[in-house]
Write an enzyme that holds these catalytic residues in place. Sequence first.
Site, PDB file in Angstrom:
ATOM      1  N   HIS A 284      -9.322  -3.918  -0.956  1.00  0.00           N
ATOM      2  CA  HIS A 284      -8.600  -3.030  -0.090  1.00  0.00           C
ATOM      3  C   HIS A 284      -8.757  -1.705  -0.135  1.00  0.00           C
ATOM      4  O   HIS A 284      -8.644  -0.699   0.764  1.00  0.00           O
ATOM      5  CB  HIS A 284      -7.174  -3.330  -0.940  1.00  0.00           C
ATOM      6  CG  HIS A 284      -6.015  -2.722  -0.504  1.00  0.00           C
ATOM      7  ND1 HIS A 284      -4.902  -3.284   0.075  1.00  0.00           N
ATOM      8  CD2 HIS A 284      -5.720  -1.366  -0.653  1.00  0.00           C
ATOM      9  CE1 HIS A 284      -4.021  -2.108   0.467  1.00  0.00           C
ATOM     10  NE2 HIS A 284      -4.329  -0.949   0.061  1.00  0.00           N
ATOM     11  N   GLU A 285      -9.192  -1.049  -1.428  1.00  0.00           N
ATOM     12  CA  GLU A 285      -9.712   0.262  -1.709  1.00  0.00           C
ATOM     13  C   GLU A 285     -10.964   0.599  -0.927  1.00  0.00           C
ATOM     14  O   GLU A 285     -10.845   1.840  -0.348  1.00  0.00           O
ATOM     15  CB  GLU A 285      -9.814   0.749  -3.075  1.00  0.00           C
ATOM     16  CG  GLU A 285      -8.538   0.317  -3.876  1.00  0.00           C
ATOM     17  CD  GLU A 285      -7.327   1.012  -3.410  1.00  0.00           C
ATOM     18  OE1 GLU A 285      -7.490   2.015  -2.877  1.00  0.00           O
ATOM     19  OE2 GLU A 285      -6.188   0.613  -3.795  1.00  0.00           O
TER      20      GLU A 285
ATOM     21  N   HIS B 179      -9.931   1.280   2.517  1.00  0.00           N
ATOM     22  CA  HIS B 179      -9.421   2.808   2.727  1.00  0.00           C
ATOM     23  C   HIS B 179     -10.694   3.831   2.861  1.00  0.00           C
ATOM     24  O   HIS B 179     -10.480   4.443   3.818  1.00  0.00           O
ATOM     25  CB  HIS B 179      -8.869   3.225   1.447  1.00  0.00           C
ATOM     26  CG  HIS B 179      -7.138   2.845   1.636  1.00  0.00           C
ATOM     27  ND1 HIS B 179      -6.401   3.083   2.469  1.00  0.00           N
ATOM     28  CD2 HIS B 179      -6.541   2.085   0.724  1.00  0.00           C
ATOM     29  CE1 HIS B 179      -4.837   2.730   2.176  1.00  0.00           C
ATOM     30  NE2 HIS B 179      -5.122   1.976   1.189  1.00  0.00           N
TER      31      HIS B 179
ATOM     32  N   CYS C 237       0.647  -1.229  -0.113  1.00  0.00           N
ATOM     33  CA  CYS C 237       0.000   0.028   0.055  1.00  0.00           C
ATOM     34  C   CYS C 237       0.890   1.382  -0.030  1.00  0.00           C
ATOM     35  O   CYS C 237       2.121   1.292   0.590  1.00  0.00           O
ATOM     36  CB  CYS C 237      -0.913  -0.125   1.243  1.00  0.00           C
ATOM     37  SG  CYS C 237      -1.935   1.437   1.176  1.00  0.00           S
TER      38      CYS C 237
END
Length: 120
Positions: A81-82, A85, A39
């Site tokens: 993953h995004e 975030h 990341c």
Amino acid sequence: MRLLVADVSGKDEEKRPLVIVNPKIVATGDDASVYEEGCLSIPDYYAEVERPASVTVAYQDAHGHKHELVAEGLLATCLQHEIDHLNGILFIDHISRLKREMVIRKFRKLAKERAEKPAL
Ligand SMILES: [Zn+2]
């Protein structure tokens, strides 16, 4: 607005950025997969993270049109993953506490070293 742009095309492939607005994971597959994730928020650190191997994501495109996407493989991992975030979660929140504390200690040490260095 919650927004992400993802592109999992390979180095020599045509770029295919996917603009995803206000994503929501509405379903996950039963199988899990493990990818070594990294990341930009945590430079030079990679760790294996287990996530559902497939996800269904409801979202809007850049024009506000609604879509639902079933993602598998790298795209499934990337979207999770995004979306994490957007929810304030980093991939290190998915690894063991021991490993996470090691990473945090390393970055605290780096930050301290940089703060102590005289400005150029
Ligand atoms: Zn990231």
